[in-house]
Design an enzyme around this catalytic site. Structure first.
Site, PDB file in Angstrom:
ATOM      1  CB  CYS A 140      45.614  41.519  32.845  1.00 38.45           C
ATOM      2  SG  CYS A 140      46.924  42.692  32.429  1.00 38.45           S
ATOM      3  NE  ARG A 148      45.180  43.713  36.364  1.00 38.30           N
ATOM      4  CZ  ARG A 148      43.855  43.771  36.369  1.00 38.30           C
ATOM      5  NH1 ARG A 148      43.175  43.207  37.352  1.00 38.30           N
ATOM      6  NH2 ARG A 148      43.205  44.381  35.414  1.00 38.30           N
TER       7      ARG A 148
END
Lengths: 99, 287
Positions: free
Chosen positions: B233, B238
């Site tokens: 990410c 994430r």
């Protein structure tokens, strides 16, 4: 740093001419809702960001120019609100939770 | 791995609040969140100051991890339940550390702090006192961590999954929209990477979708789950969430999280970058 702070990012020290800001307040019955979650969805409905609201019910995003949807979630209720962001401008919106 | 080994729901946590061998750990980046309130008995791990080396860009080494867990009162045989804000991004990241350093029983609270709050469950401000332990870590298990050279070698060969939002993937945004956009990296994505935002693996309340929905999601986007996979990410938290989905919930064997992610890749000299909404070719280029 990638996480969201309550209320969204501070504008202190930020060159606002480069940002397309979406900000506002989440309310229920006219009163601000603190600790709600506001999700920013792009033109296709895809999640882009989320912040919890501040103690005074406020939120802010640094978006890109274009059409967005704000979705507020709170215990026992939610609401959607459409908004358009422009470069160098601040879109100020109220998202009223009905339930 | 399966869902029950890796995930607990809020009801499970409420029935184990007083279990001395269950340790709740809240992991946030926003330090004010834990200070305001947290689930009763939860200790705090700070994503930035506790899990990152404070000098060079890397995460804490084995000795630092041992010192951290010892000081938090976590023992090797404790069941650790991790939760946090931001839909469990940083909780997933911490979970990945616990796995990297060989902790036996670690699980995520499904939905994290948000689901707990939306359910109006109890939160307290008292900070628990736990006796110091002598924690011993193993590893690190680099089979679940990708480095930049792994990513470059994977272009056009392995599954690359970019879990950022479509606007970040395409290069229209450089950071999530709750952050300022002025950044030093080049915008875009690793050529041939599929864009499957982390959020598509979760419901609005932050809980994970069902195994069937998750499998359909990745396969529907052309990810061949029999091939090796690297998720990335912007800074790796994430993508830890997606690593958790693939490796821990779906039991896919060779999945790595690239924690250098776009803040490293987008700063590298001479590597291919692709702009626009499509994965592109291995050479990269404008949309």
């Amino acid at each position: 740093m990638c996480g969201a702070v309550a209320g969204g990012p501070s504008i202190e020290g930020i060159d606002m001419t480069k940002e397309a800001v979406i900000q506002g307040i989440v309310t229920r019955g006219g009163e601000p809702v603190s600790g709600a979650y506001v999700r920013l969805l792009d033109g296709t409905g895809e999640f882009t960001a989320e912040v919890p609201t501040s103690a005074t019910g406020q939120f802010r995003f640094f978006a890109a120019p274009g059409s967005w949807t704000l979705r507020a979630l709170a215990p026992g209720g939610q609401a959607d609100r459409q908004v358009v962001a422009e470069q160098g401008a601040v879109a100020d919106v109220e998202v009223a939770i009905t339930a | 791995m399966s869902r029950t080994d890796a995930l607990v729901d809020a009801d499970w946590v409420e029935t184990h609040l007083d279990d001395p061998k269950v340790v709740l750990v809240e992991v946030d980046e926003d330090t004010a969140a834990y200070e305001k309130n947290h689930i009763r008995g939860a200790v705090r791990i700070d994503w930035k100051t506790d899990l990152q080396d404070q000098v060079r860009r890397d995460f804490v080494n084995k000795e630092q991890f041992e010192a951290l867990l010892s000081s938090k009162g976590i023992a090797n045989d404790d069941t650790v339940i991790i939760y946090g804000g931001n839909n469990n991004w940083f909780a997933s990241y911490a979970y990945w550390y616990f796995k990297l350093y060989g902790h036996g029983d670690v699980r995520l609270l499904d939905g994290g702090r948000k689901k707990w709050e939306l359910d109006s469950r109890e939160l307290v401000s008292e900070v628990p006192q736990r006796a110091v332990t002598q924690y011993k870590a193993s590893g690190p298990d680099t089979a679940i961590r990708a480095f930049r050279d792994d990513v470059v070698s994977a272009i056009g060969v392995q599954n690359l999954v970019d879990v950022r939002s479509p606007d970040e993937y395409a290069g229209r945004l450089l950071a999530p929209a709750h952050l300022p956009q002025e950044q030093s990296q080049r915008p875009g994505h690793v050529p041939t990477a599929a864009n499957i935002p982390w959020s598509q693996a979760a419901n609005d309340d932050g809980t994970f979708k069902s195994d069937d929905e998750l499998k359909a999601l990745y396969e529907g986007k052309g990810v061949d789950l029999s091939k090796d996979t690297i998720a990335y990410c912007r800074i790796g938290e994430r993508s830890a969430h997606t690593w958790f989905v693939l490796h821990e919930l779906l039991g896919v064997s060779n999945v790595k999280n690239y924690d250098g992610s776009w803040t490293e890749y987008g700063s590298l000299v001479g590597v291919p970058v692709q702009l626009g909404d499509n994965p592109g070719t291995p050479l990269g280029g404008a949309a």
